[in-house]
Enzyme design. Structure first.
Site, PDB file in Angstrom:
ATOM      1  N   SER A   1      11.420  47.022  50.293  1.00  5.45           N
ATOM      2  CA  SER A   1      11.104  48.044  49.293  1.00  5.45           C
ATOM      3  C   SER A   1      11.537  47.682  47.884  1.00  5.45           C
ATOM      4  O   SER A   1      11.233  48.408  46.941  1.00  5.45           O
ATOM      5  CB  SER A   1      11.754  49.382  49.678  1.00  5.45           C
ATOM      6  OG  SER A   1      10.961  50.050  50.624  1.00  5.45           O
TER       7      SER A   1
ATOM      8  N   GLU B   1      57.379  -0.459  36.231  1.00  2.92           N
ATOM      9  CA  GLU B   1      56.300  -1.432  36.273  1.00  2.92           C
ATOM     10  C   GLU B   1      56.462  -2.620  35.324  1.00  2.92           C
ATOM     11  O   GLU B   1      55.979  -3.707  35.615  1.00  2.92           O
ATOM     12  CB  GLU B   1      54.965  -0.725  35.960  1.00  2.92           C
ATOM     13  CG  GLU B   1      54.550   0.309  36.981  1.00  2.92           C
ATOM     14  CD  GLU B   1      54.150  -0.322  38.313  1.00  2.92           C
ATOM     15  OE1 GLU B   1      53.672  -1.478  38.306  1.00  2.92           O
ATOM     16  OE2 GLU B   1      54.346   0.323  39.358  1.00  2.92           O
TER      17      GLU B   1
END
Length: 802
Positions: A472, A192
């Protein structure tokens, strides 16, 4: 004689011409001075912009969410395999030399670890070498690898389980300059900006070279932006392609280069650069990109992985290795050639790197983490327990109660059992759904949550939001309500298991037992153990439906319930997390501690946030809670959950209760050991009957999980406030001291067929009818016609409803 008049001088044209040129040049000079002044003033303004952002808060950091840290001490129950699994989840790597933090090595019964340094809410834990010995599932010795001294406690760094992002959905893993691998820096500059350490922010030679190449090609083939310019564009400006933006970019690059060192600029670039997209979340910086693509820290990347990251810079969309692997591979190989050309790597290394696969890992650095169900609970409790203004702070560190080991064991047990249940009922794979919540008894900490069979799905969370009839599972609340009145009830108080019919508004409610039998007068504890519906209804009417609803709220249920008789058989609807809160309070001896998923929250500076106090409060007598626990143990010993005795390890004493709702639409089991509370629900999302009762469905999942997570058995010791007496042929029935609960009922009379109407209640396992042997395979219950929901019924509301 008059004097001759003087001759007029002719104007010099040349001098006039010089005056015009002088004026022109002076005007140009004046304009230049004005322009320079304006440019200088503009530069002052730009310089202020550069400094304010670069020296201030550069990024809006997300909140980091951590699991609980693994604590190792002598006597800690853990196997070597479990410890290795935990280390691998923390991304520790096997390395015999332990050359750096985050490495471990196994030698026989020893595990050698080089821990990572980490700052907790109560202080910093340093990096250190430790030696851990494990035998028979227990830690037997912990020593320092440096000097061999004994260590009382070693706390590993916690796993990062999720990030909660700022509003703009950007994320970063910030790196310091020393954390950037030299190979990455060399490759980045080679590709770069080879003159990075020489130019002053812009590279004139590069500009000329790029212009020539582009002119010769007739199109843009080469760029001239330096890393500094790229940083300015990403950090300060927009992506628009205009001469004005380009000129501003160059000017700011020069100013940035004058103000700050090359290393500062390079480090900021490495943390800012855009490297991909994950849905709505932008991936910025090499630190996060390393985790996102490879599920590795930046210092562990290989040559081809570094080349791929640098290659992606040119076009994160075009070279996305997940979407476009061929283009990404070609770009990576080009970067590898550049590395070899500049002698960053050898030719042999380049050839090996180019022949290697991309090595992309799915799921790396997930936005919701690998535990989305738990993270949803964290988000809600943040809003519950902390001020909104504090939560808007950036960079929070959230330490949670999640136990990754228990979570993984819970998920594995569910993943193994649920396909068997599908097959058992003849369903296609995935028809049945499930949810589970695991908490600690003493602290009320949520240790694990499963919101569905797909544990990585971040959508509907059944553990938090599936509001289903609990069947239950409500019965322990009814019996606790009775036992909280020792002057009226004890564990052996006679309870009538006989038919009952209630009429209101012209409607008749006639519940019945599952086995179509009545059992006469039975002791209170047996009525709960056997899950007798008729006995439960008669007891509930004695203590009062309103009192039962009040007790349910005391124990921690927050959703309103209809106070109708059907509530006594499970018409109340709760999500698993609320049922876990109810059972948590019972397991903790009547002390309610709001379930919490968060231990501590620190701000960006490491200071704890103030939180609303969550007080532990007694809501029911400890005697009544203990007696209820004892009765729930009988559910496992002789009642509807006897299957657990063959599934759990020897000596693992637990308590719990099955739950089955009308037409077997919901299957529940909720229970606890001495240190763990576990609630499991199984059902269908479309709420259709599924043919699984509490014991043939959820109980099986519950037993698998409890067998894996390693729990302490319930103690056989009695509290000082409890006395033991002989009753019903047993010499170890517990009673509250000074109880006056009446005479004992020690048998089950009757046994004849009930003539009552079909049940509209929770009906547990037919194999557990009076006189039938336990531990047999669950038979398919007799088929019943579906009953329509009565409209506006004072008895049936919220019970028949889907």
């Amino acid at each position: 004689m008059t004097a001759p008049s003087p001759k007029r001088r002719q104007p010099r044209r040349r001098r006039r011409g010089l005056g015009l040129w002088a004026f022109f040049f002076s005007s140009i000079l004046l304009l230049a001075l004005i322009g320079a002044l304006g440019l200088g003033l503009y530069g002052v303004q730009l310089d202020k912009v550069v400094r304010e952002k670069f020296e201030g808060q550069r990024w809006a950091l997300p909140a980091r969410v951590f699991a609980r840290p693994l604590e190792l001490y002598v006597g800690r129950p853990i196997t070597q395999d479990a410890l290795i699994g935990e280390l691998e989840r923390l991304k520790y790597r096997r390395n015999a030399g332990l050359e750096r933090a985050g490495r471990f090595h196994v030698e026989g019964d020893r595990v050698l670890i080089r821990t990572r340094p980490f700052r907790f809410w109560d202080g910093a834990e340093p990096e250190q070498r430790v030696e851990v010995r494990i035998a028979d599932g227990l830690v037997t010795d912990i020593r320092s690898g440096a000097n061999g001294r004994d260590l009382a406690l070693v706390r590993l760094d916690p796993a990062l389980i999720a990030s909660i992002y700022p509003t703009h959905n950007e994320d970063r893993v910030l790196l310091q300059r020393k954390q950037l691998p030299p190979l990455l820096i060399k490759t980045l500059l080679a590709v770069e900006d080879r003159s990075f350490y020489k130019h002053q922010g812009i590279d004139p030679r590069g500009i000329i070279r790029a212009a020539y190449e582009n002119l010769m090609a007739g199109r843009t083939v080469q760029g001239a932006s330096t890393l500094t310019q790229q940083l300015v564009k990403n950090f300060y400006l927009t992506q628009e392609q205009t001469l004005e933006r380009k000129a501003k970019e160059a000017y700011m690059a020069v100013l940035l280069d004058q103000r700050y060192s090359k290393d500062e600029i390079l480090t900021t670039y490495a943390n800012e650069v855009y490297l991909g997209q994950d849905g709505s979340r932008a991936i910025h910086g090499f630190g996060l990109a390393s985790r996102f693509y490879f599920d590795r820290d930046i210092d562990e990347l290989t040559v081809p992985q570094i080349a791929l990251l640098v290659g992606i810079l040119k076009g994160p969309g075009e070279y996305n290795p997940r979407r476009n692997p061929e283009q990404a591979t070609a770009r990576r190989n080009l970067v590898i050639d550049v590395m070899a050309f500049h002698q960053i790597i050898t030719a042999d290394q380049a050839e090996a790197a180019k022949s290697s696969p991309l090595g992309i890992k799915d799921g790396g650095a997930k936005p919701s983490g690998v535990y989305p169900a738990f993270v949803q609970l964290v988000r809600r409790q943040l809003q519950r327990d902390y001020r909104e203004a504090d939560l808007r702070s950036e960079g929070l560190r959230i330490f949670t109660t999640l136990d990754p080991l228990i979570q993984s064991q819970t998920e594995a047990a569910i993943g193994e059992r649920m396909p068997k249940l599908d097959k058992q009922r003849g369903y296609s794979l995935g028809t049945l759904e499930t949810a589970a919540v695991v908490t600690s008894v003493a602290q009320g900490e949520v240790l694990a949550i499963v919101g569905g069979r797909d544990t990585e799905y971040a959508g509907f969370n059944r553990a938090l939001d599936a509001v289903r009839s609990i069947g239950s599972s409500i019965k322990p609340v009814i019996y606790l309500t009775a036992l909280a009145q020792p002057e009226r009830f004890s564990l052996v108080s006679p309870i009538a298991d006989k038919p009952i019919s209630l009429r209101a508004g012209g409607e008749l409610w006639t519940p019945k037992n599952y086995d179509h039998r009545v059992h006469g007068t039975v002791p209170l504890y047996k009525a709960l153990a056997k899950s007798y519906n008729l006995a439960t209804v008669n007891l509930g009417l004695q203590v009062g439906v309103g009192e039962v609803a009040k007790m349910l709220r005391k124990l921690g249920a927050v959703r309103p319930v209809s106070e109708v008789p059907a509530m006594l058989l499970g018409s109340a609807s709760l999500p698993p997390i609320e049922l876990a809160q109810v059972y948590q309070t019972i397991a903790a001896g009547g002390f309610r501690a709001p379930l919490r998923a968060i231990r501590e929250v620190l701000d960006a500076s490491g200071q704890p946030l103030n939180r609303y106090p969550l007080a532990v409060e007694p809501v029911v007598s400890s005697d009544a809670a203990y007696l209820t626990q004892w009765a729930m143990r009988q559910v496992v010993e002789q009642g509807t959950a006897t299957w657990l005795k063959q599934r759990l390890p020897d000596g693992m004493t637990v308590a719990g209760k099955t739950g089955t709702t009308n037409d077997m639409r919901d299957s529940w089991f909720a229970g606890f050991s001495a240190d763990r509370v576990l609630v499991v629900w199984v059902g269908r999302d479309d709420n259709k009957p599924m043919g699984l009762s509490g014991s043939s469905g959820a109980l099986r999942v519950w037993g698998d999980i409890m067998a894996e997570i390693g729990s302490e058995p319930l103690s056989d010791a009695f509290p000082d406030t409890i006395e033991i007496a002989s009753a019903c042929g047993s010499s170890d029935i517990p009673f509250s001291r000074g109880h006056t609960g009446g005479s004992a009922a020690c048998g089950g009379g009757g046994g004849g067929r009930s003539r009552s109407a079909p049940a509209a209640s929770d009906n547990d396992e037919p194999k557990l009818a009076q006189g039938e042997p336990a531990n047999q395979p669950d038979p398919t219950p007799p088929r019943r016609e579906r009953q329509e929901r009565p409209q506006n019924s004072p008895f049936m509301s919220d019970f028949y409803g889907n």
